[in-house]
Design an enzyme around this catalytic site. Structure first.
Site, mmCIF file in Angstrom:
data_model
loop_
_atom_site.group_PDB
_atom_site.id
_atom_site.type_symbol
_atom_site.label_atom_id
_atom_site.label_comp_id
_atom_site.label_asym_id
_atom_site.label_seq_id
_atom_site.Cartn_x
_atom_site.Cartn_y
_atom_site.Cartn_z
ATOM 1 N N HIS A 130 107.639 -157.597 97.981
ATOM 2 C CA HIS A 130 106.700 -158.118 97.001
ATOM 3 C C HIS A 130 106.572 -159.640 97.041
ATOM 4 C CE1 HIS A 130 103.725 -157.711 94.007
ATOM 5 N NE2 HIS A 130 104.272 -158.694 93.353
ATOM 6 N N TYR A 163 103.361 -162.949 97.657
ATOM 7 C CA TYR A 163 103.173 -164.252 97.013
ATOM 8 C C TYR A 163 103.332 -165.385 98.012
ATOM 9 C CZ TYR A 163 102.388 -162.089 92.653
ATOM 10 O OH TYR A 163 101.809 -161.342 91.676
ATOM 11 N N HIS A 196 93.423 -151.964 97.830
ATOM 12 C CA HIS A 196 93.914 -153.066 96.999
ATOM 13 C C HIS A 196 94.342 -154.263 97.846
ATOM 14 C CE1 HIS A 196 96.309 -155.394 94.189
ATOM 15 N NE2 HIS A 196 97.367 -155.218 94.959
ATOM 16 N N PHE A 197 95.182 -154.023 98.880
ATOM 17 C CA PHE A 197 95.655 -155.225 99.581
ATOM 18 C C PHE A 197 94.656 -155.741 100.617
ATOM 19 C CE2 PHE A 197 98.381 -151.912 101.675
ATOM 20 C CZ PHE A 197 97.846 -151.988 102.944
ATOM 21 N N HIS A 198 93.589 -154.973 100.855
ATOM 22 C CA HIS A 198 92.520 -155.598 101.635
ATOM 23 C C HIS A 198 91.673 -156.528 100.766
ATOM 24 C CE1 HIS A 198 93.676 -152.850 104.853
ATOM 25 N NE2 HIS A 198 93.032 -153.681 105.647
ATOM 26 N N ARG A 250 96.958 -142.753 102.293
ATOM 27 C CA ARG A 250 96.895 -143.893 103.202
ATOM 28 C C ARG A 250 97.672 -143.548 104.467
ATOM 29 N NH1 ARG A 250 101.313 -148.252 100.858
ATOM 30 N NH2 ARG A 250 100.674 -149.438 102.684
ATOM 31 N N ARG A 251 97.571 -144.398 105.483
ATOM 32 C CA ARG A 251 98.392 -144.304 106.674
ATOM 33 C C ARG A 251 98.392 -142.915 107.294
ATOM 34 N NH1 ARG A 251 103.968 -147.488 105.303
ATOM 35 N NH2 ARG A 251 103.166 -149.481 105.947
#
Lengths: 168, 550
Positions: free
Chosen positions: B222, B226, B373-375, B438-439
């Site tokens: 995580h 950041y 989300h993380f794209h 996913r994946r």
């Protein structure tokens, strides 16, 4: 340290909504008992049959009360083992009456797997050495795809089964 | 010789550019792998030459999430440090030493993946086992990055000794915070790789504690995000105000936000493990609460940014409730690209709050919603800001100019990216809510109705992915132009000044011992008891499984 007046309002609003969100989650978790699946029991992944729940005769769907069922599953690459049907072939589809309370308990004999009944909140990680378990009420009739949603090897996307919730 | 305009020597330029070449090569190859994945998943493409879906997925993740980000960030941070506090020859030697170790590690890992010996994805969850050189290469990347950390720490330390009683330059302060965050976070992944994975993959020990390895991984996983985000924040806080002709809203609030990110980005890894067995739900909830704390510095940042925009717009004479928006340089790609990145952070952050919401995580965990989300976060907010930085940083380093033509092309690139990502990430979010995992390679899951519903969204992802790949080709073209073909000249290295209306920065914000102390205390609080539990109540360990990935 000096904060601008509007910034103070903005932050008070932000922090207040944060507290509100966390309160909602906290009430859900601790008062209503809706915790994320966090079963603590362990098991020997090389010898899961030693555990009562995962003996051959207990695999798959078992009725334990009027509206109560237990589903025991052994996951392994790239298959969910629900036991055998009367003809001796592997069960790939289980049928549960609508409105039943179902306890899913799953373990793995090899790598990490996922256990997601797509379209429902039955979604948990399955890890070697641990038993994952989750109780839910299946309220809506339909055919649900059970998918492995954690990468487990080259055949990962073939690892699936179906759960049929029917109107009794 | 130090260039009067950029404040960097040609040796600085060479060092930073060395990082940028690796970053942009990774962008191109990693992006190509992403395109191939979306095509395979749409059911329209079968990979030739026995290349596996999970092999290209591993390359995509490692190159874009680990290599591109780490090299770009470390290179950019060296540029900021060298500009604000300077670099001695000795520090430059250690920076190069770290660079070569990282590059050697990257190459080692890449070769292992290309040989098909490490189809374990970039999270390499045990007990799937890759060939040992995969882990050894990754360990070298981390060790190389630590050398960069300590070089940056040393740079600020030497400056402070010469400037007793002065507050450190804002950007140098931010870089040091980010490198502290990185160092503390990577201790977790280094522990699992060095003490668990390497001995186990070499056969020196028979089994591995799976839950412990995952917990150590997410202790790192995580704060990793950041570590990607904070360099974007550096550009937002301290560079963009200069580009738009304004000033930094408040130096102290910027520093406070960075300190809060340091404290609250590490003791939160359990929100990636919410649906896992073997972890007490009480500790999961405690880490959920800590996770939500990062909302505060995010809100601080949003306020500061828009305050800067409004103050600047009004100063230029634009009035009205939203009239000041016209005062912003929308036609300057150095502003436009990161601004679009910022706007992407609104849905991205909202999605993040949903993901971390304890029991609500069950709805989306490991579905393709998470990929969507993380794209938005790293794949839009962060990368568009990095592109925005590149438009001035690369020509400043190569002694060239950002031409009007390339500026326009950059604006087109940003629009292409926005369209492609909206389609791809949007359809990922929707398909995820419908349960699509996913994946996973293309599959009809035995022909269920649900699986056939997912496929139309997978086709939409391929459309979005193809548009995004056009965006990548444009960006690589722009990069090549700025490195070799743009006209010679001096491009400005924009550094914003603090507004004259801002309050002076209190010295306690630079009390490193205090902030590091609180950070460590929070980590110990959040992790000590659950980790002892995980070790004490460990089930029999897992032997390696390497045939499943062949």
């Amino acid at each position: 340290m000096h904060l601008h007046k509007y910034e103070k309002i903005w932050l008070i609003f932000g922090v207040a909504s944060l507290i509100l969100f966390l309160t909602v989650l906290g009430i859900g978790a601790f008062y209503k008992g809706m915790q994320p699946p966090s079963h603590l029991a362990t098991i020997d992944p090389q010898n899961v049959e030693a555990h009562e729940a995962f003996r051959d005769e207990n695999l798959g769907l078992r009725q334990v009360g009027e509206d109560k069922y237990i589903v025991s599953v052994i996951a392994s690459a790239f298959n969910y083992d629900f036991g055998l049907d009367e003809e001796g072939s592997a069960v790939k589809n289980i049928r549960i009456p609508e409105g039943s309370t179902v306890l899913f308990q799953v373990t793995t004999t090899d790598v990490v797997h996922g256990f997601h009944l797509a379209g429902t909140n039955v979604n948990m990680m399955v890890e070697p050495g641990h038993i994952s378990s989750l109780e839910t009420v299946l309220k809506t009739a339909g055919t649900y795809t059970l998918v492995c949603n954690e990468y487990c090897g080259t055949g990962h996307h073939y690892m699936a089964a179906t759960v049929e919730v029917y109107k009794p | 010789m130090i260039s009067a305009k950029t404040g960097l020597t040609k040796y600085d330029n060479k060092l930073v550019m060395a990082h940028m070449y690796v970053a942009f090569i990774s962008l191109f190859i990693g992006g190509l792998m992403g395109l191939l994945q979306t095509l395979v998943r749409s059911g329209t493409l079968t990979l030739p030459f026995g290349i596996g879906y999970y092999q290209i997925l591993t390359i995509h993740g490692v190159l874009l999430a680990l290599v591109l980000t780490t090299f770009f960030i470390i290179g950019f941070q060296f540029a900021l440090m060298n500009k604000t506090v300077g670099m001695t020859d000795k520090q430059r030697e250690s920076a190069w030493f770290g660079y070569w170790i990282m590059l050697f590690g990257t190459t080692t890992t890449a070769i292992t993946i290309l040989l098909g010996k490490a189809n374990v994805l970039y999270t390499f969850y045990a007990p799937l086992k890759a060939f040992p050189t995969f882990y050894i290469g990754l360990a070298l990347v981390v060790i190389g990055s630590w050398i960069a950390c300590f070089t940056n720490f040393r740079q600020l330390y030497v400056w402070k000794k010469k400037h007793k009683g002065e507050k450190s330059p804002l950007l140098a302060f931010m870089v040091v915070i980010n490198m502290l965050l990185w160092f503390i976070a990577t201790l977790g992944v280094a522990a699992t790789v060095l003490l668990q994975f390497i001995p186990w993959s070499l056969g020196m020990v028979d089994t591995i504690n799976v839950l412990l390895s995952r917990t150590l991984f997410w202790y790192f996983g995580h704060p990793l995000v950041y570590f990607w985000l904070l360099p974007a924040y550096m550009a937002w806080y301290a560079i963009i105000p200069k580009i738009i002709g304004g000033k930094i809203f408040s130096d102290s609030l910027a520093r406070l936000a960075f300190i809060l990110f340091l404290m609250f980005s590490i003791p939160v890894g359990f929100h990636h493990q919410l649906t896992e067995p073997g972890i007490d739900p009480m500790w999961k909830f405690i880490q959920v609460v800590l996770t939500f704390m990062v909302i505060i510095p995010s809100l601080l940042t949003a306020f500061s940014m828009f305050a800067t925009f409004e103050v600047t717009g009004r100063k230029k004479g634009y009035t009205g409730l939203f009239g000041w928006l016209k005062g912003l340089p929308w036609k300057d790609v150095r502003f436009f690209a990161p601004m679009i990145g910022m706007l992407f952070f609104i849905p991205a952050g909202t999605g993040g709050i949903i993901n971390a919401s304890n029991q609500m995580n069950q709805v989306i965990h490991n579905t393709i919603w998470v990929t969507g989300h993380f794209h938005l976060t790293v794949g839009s907010t962060v990368i568009l800001t990095f592109f925005g930085i590149s438009y001035w940083l690369i020509p400043a380093l190569t002694g060239r100019k950002l031409t009007a033509k390339i500026n326009t092309l950059g604006i087109i690139q940003t629009i292409v990216w926005t369209v492609g990502m909206t389609i791809m990430s949007g359809s990922m979010h929707i398909a995820g809510l419908l349960g699509a995992p996913r994946r996973s390679s293309y599959s009809t899951y035995g022909g269920t109705e649900q699986a056939s519903e997912w496929i139309s969204y997978q086709i939409a992802q391929a459309v979005g992915g193809s548009i995004l790949f056009i965006g990548i080709i444009l960006m690589v073209y722009i990069f090549i132009n700025m490195v070799w073909f743009a006209p010679k000249g001096v491009e400005e290295f924009p550094l914003a000044e603090v507004s004259e209306h801002a309050e002076p920065t209190p010295m306690f914000l630079e009390n490193w011992k205090l902030w590091i102390g609180i950070t460590i205390a929070l980590i110990l609080f959040a992790y000590t008891i659950p980790v002892i539990d995980i070790i004490q109540h460990a089930p029999p360990g897992s032997p390696p499984f390497d045939t499943l990935i062949q």
